[in-house]
Design an enzyme around this catalytic site. Structure first.
Site, PDB file in Angstrom:
ATOM      1  N   ASP A  19      23.351   6.925  41.690  1.00 32.68           N
ATOM      2  CA  ASP A  19      24.041   7.527  40.544  1.00 32.68           C
ATOM      3  C   ASP A  19      25.341   8.091  41.106  1.00 32.68           C
ATOM      4  O   ASP A  19      25.330   9.109  41.799  1.00 32.68           O
ATOM      5  CB  ASP A  19      23.154   8.630  39.944  1.00 32.68           C
ATOM      6  N   LYS A  81      35.800   9.881  39.753  1.00 29.68           N
ATOM      7  CA  LYS A  81      35.293   8.891  38.809  1.00 29.68           C
ATOM      8  C   LYS A  81      36.202   8.738  37.591  1.00 29.68           C
ATOM      9  O   LYS A  81      36.319   7.661  37.015  1.00 29.68           O
ATOM     10  CB  LYS A  81      33.891   9.321  38.367  1.00 29.68           C
ATOM     11  N   GLU A 182      24.346   3.884  32.915  1.00 28.46           N
ATOM     12  CA  GLU A 182      23.581   5.115  33.167  1.00 28.46           C
ATOM     13  C   GLU A 182      22.471   5.339  32.132  1.00 28.46           C
ATOM     14  O   GLU A 182      21.332   5.629  32.498  1.00 28.46           O
ATOM     15  CB  GLU A 182      24.520   6.328  33.211  1.00 28.46           C
ATOM     16  N   ASP A 204      23.602  12.875  27.436  1.00 28.60           N
ATOM     17  CA  ASP A 204      23.935  13.144  28.838  1.00 28.60           C
ATOM     18  C   ASP A 204      25.018  14.214  28.940  1.00 28.60           C
ATOM     19  O   ASP A 204      26.193  13.952  28.701  1.00 28.60           O
ATOM     20  CB  ASP A 204      24.394  11.824  29.496  1.00 28.60           C
TER      21      ASP A 204
END
Ligand code: ADP
Ligand code: MG
Length: 640
Positions: A19, A81, A182, A204
């Protein structure tokens, strides 16, 4: 006596799941059929996604890097990211930018953001690779040799962002088996694919981002129905609100609490307080500031809930929109999954339950759930899972296509496409008045149909006669999770449809596949040449026929001597098409094109003039097209 672990020297490489998060990253693997996160030598599994470049040319990743972020903000990249797959002039990059960006000097450099850190220039891919290297090294400490890796990305990541993530994996020396969404990873961690069908929401809430995804599980395969969220909403916002609250409780003046060094301390205190409030109803925070008025601050969970409520309402709005975008109702959801460290906050769970009208799935640590699912996927892809499960997310072993004019293969689904999948192509007729199509479905890598494996032949009949090139045949290839191929042919002007089902893997063992691939390699160059020859012959035939017809129909438009020139070019073309030289045929086609230039223009003018006399635009276009034999850009060679 200390127990030492001894490695099995023959231990095979083990696949891992990663992850790669905005705030934190972690790596997991499967042991005895169960996924587990891998810890570093200090027993920590979460690696903060922070990379610091130090003055001696060294690279520091994780908590140590995080500690240096405050004093060396330009040389410490956090949340890399957010920059993945973004070009130098991406507006988003400017918005996010607090770093010293290096302006691009070439178009190649403009493709990616570049940061200046000390005397180096690094790209987001390189920064991410540093995080991945640490994860890989932690995994190697435990597994000795690491096999393939599955790396997760948000469902909304585009191709460029996915590719950048893959590149980062390779740069870190990983064999990237797959880039996985994800939310899908989270669903796999909960084993939801075993239910075969269902509709799920994945909520999330991470450190700085909120993502919601609506997933449809269809025969064991997850499809993303919609995504939504807020790229500037997460646990960091909770920290800021709580930091303000603490500053007030300590009696810090507005002026004092704005000092950068104090802001850092306050935020760290706030985060620690927030984490403790997950288990405790009340937390007392001793005052670390000497010049403050109060000696301690007390925060209750109720007060914290009041503070974060507006943040959660923003997530609620995004969720309702995602549900609407997916074209479903909240009541249709079969489950809601909690992902991200911030969903540990008890009030988040209460809020999500009220929002969706059902208790969310949250038993698996929301920090770990994505990495655990990725590990399960890696385990399956490396062939260590159960046989039937592997099939669920398999790839096509050989290309699938149809035979088109001249016996050439047009590949519709290339080999290695992940299944389930679908793709379509449009074809047209070769002959005037053709009333049907024969579709020959083939499998293999060779260019010529007779060298491939024949899977099925079927006919689509009942099409009214039209001029060559006018019919529009749309051929759709669909392969389901079980590898079953359905071919559908639809003639667009009439709507006639025909389809056939095939099992391409039937009677196909690994050895045959291997042999077919080697054959294709052996014949690669020769096949391509033959293909070019056959294609040129078909094209030459079409051109010759259309020209012969035109010089009869519109003979009055020909200038003196023009007919002879065209006929000479025609004869030469027909002769070349009987030979074996593809380049020569091409040369003769160009020659004929040049010879008919003036004639074609005259015919075009006539066609338009005729059409305008009392017709609508649609039929004008049709007439012009017919007159010139123009094919739509995407229409390829005529099917046999
Ligand atoms: P990302 O997906 O962005 O990498 P994570 O899922 O790792 O982020 O979530 C990080 C966030 O979770 C941080 O804001 C952190 O403070 C928060 N968090 C972690 N544990 C807890 C907890 N026990 N209570 C509240 N928030 C938590
Ligand atoms: Mg995350």
């Amino acid at each position: 006596m200390a127990l030492l672990e001894i490695f099995d020297p023959k231990a095979p490489p083990r696949p891992i799941g990663i992850d790669l998060g905005t705030t934190n990253s972690l790596v997991a693997r499967v042991r005895d059929g169960r996924p587990l996160v891998i810890q570093d030598c200090n027993g920590k599994s979460l690696v903060p996604s922070v990379v610091h470049y130090d003055e001696r040319g060294g690279v520091i990743v994780g908590e140590d890097a995080q500690r240096r972020a405050a004093e060396a903000p330009n040389d410490t990249i956090v949340s890399v990211k957010r920059f993945m797959g973004r070009g130098a002039d991406d507006p988003e990059t400017r918005r996010l930018g607090t770093y010293s960006f290096v302006p691009p000097t070439t178009p190649e450099e403009a493709k990616s953001v570049r940061f200046r850190v000390r005397d180096r220039v690094v790209s987001p891919v390189e920064v991410s690779a540093e995080i991945l290297k640490v994860l890989r090294s932690n995994a190697e400490d435990e597994l000795r040799t690491v096999g393939g890796a599955v790396i997760t990305v948000p469902a909304y990541f585009n191709d460029g962002q996915r590719q950048a993530t893959k590149d980062a994996g390779r740069l870190a020396g990983l064999d990237v088996l797959r880039i996985l969404n994800e939310p899908t990873a989270a669903a796999l961690a909960y084993g939801l694919e075993k239910q075969q069908n269902g509709l799920f929401a994945v909520y999330d809430l991470g450190g700085g981002t909120f993502d919601v995804t609506i997933l449809l599980l269809d025969h064991g395969v997850f499809q993303v129905k919609s995504t939504g969220g807020d790229s500037a909403l997460g646990g960091d916002d909770m920290d800021r609100l709580l930091a303000d609250e603490l500053a007030t409780a300590f009696g810090l003046t507005e002026e004092v609490r704005k000092k950068p060094a104090l802001v850092r301390v306050l935020l760290d205190l706030a985060r620690a307080t927030k984490h403790r409030l997950t288990d405790a109803e009340t937390v007392t925070v001793p005052n670390p500031f000497v010049d403050a008025q109060a000696s301690a601050a007390t925060v209750t969970r109720d007060r914290f809930d009041v503070l974060v409520k507006p943040l959660l309402e923003r997530t609620g709005k995004a969720c309702r929109r995602a549900v609407r975008d997916a074209g479903v109702e909240v009541g249709e959801l079969d489950g809601v999954i909690l992902v991200g460290g911030s969903t540990r906050v008890p009030y988040v769970r209460t809020y999500v339950e009220a929002l969706f009208g059902q208790a969310p799935l949250g038993d698996i640590d929301p920090d770990q759930v994505v990495a655990l699912g990725a590990a399960l996927q890696a385990h399956q892809l490396e062939g260590e899972g159960e046989k039937e499960e592997i099939l669920l997310l398999d790839v096509l072993p050989l290309s699938l296509g149809i035979e088109v004019g001249g016996g050439v293969v047009d590949k519709i689904l290339p080999r290695n496409t992940t299944i389930p999948t679908a793709s379509k192509s449009v074809y047209t007729t070769q002959e005037d008045g053709q009333t049907g199509f024969v579709l020959h479905v083939v499998q293999g890598e060779r260019e010529i149909a007779s060298d491939c494996r024949s899977l099925a032949t079927f006919t689509l009949a009942g099409i009214p006669p039209m001029a060559a090139g006018m019919a529009r045949l749309e051929v759709t290839f669909r392969v389901d999770v079980d590898g079953l191929l359905t071919v559908e042919a639809r003639e667009q002007t009439t709507g006639r449809v025909q389809h056939v089902d095939v099992k391409p893997s039937y009677g196909l063992d690994d050895e045959t596949v291997e042999k077919m691939l080697l054959d294709a390699l052996d014949h690669g160059e020769a096949d391509l040449q033959l293909r070019r020859l056959l294609e040129n012959r078909v094209e030459a035939g079409r051109l010759a026929k259309a020209t012969q017809k035109a010089i009869v129909v519109d003979v009055d438009l020909l200038e003196a001597g023009e007919k002879e020139t065209i006929e000479a070019a025609l004869t030469a073309l027909i002769a070349s098409a009987a030979g074996e030289d593809a380049a020569k045929i091409k040369f003769r086609m160009d020659e004929l094109d040049a010879a008919t230039k003036g004639f074609a223009a005259a015919r075009m003018n006539r066609a338009i003039a005729t059409a305008i006399a009392g017709k609508d635009v649609g039929s004008i276009e049709a007439t012009v097209e017919a007159a010139l034999g123009i094919e739509e850009a995407h229409a390829r060679h005529g099917a046999r």
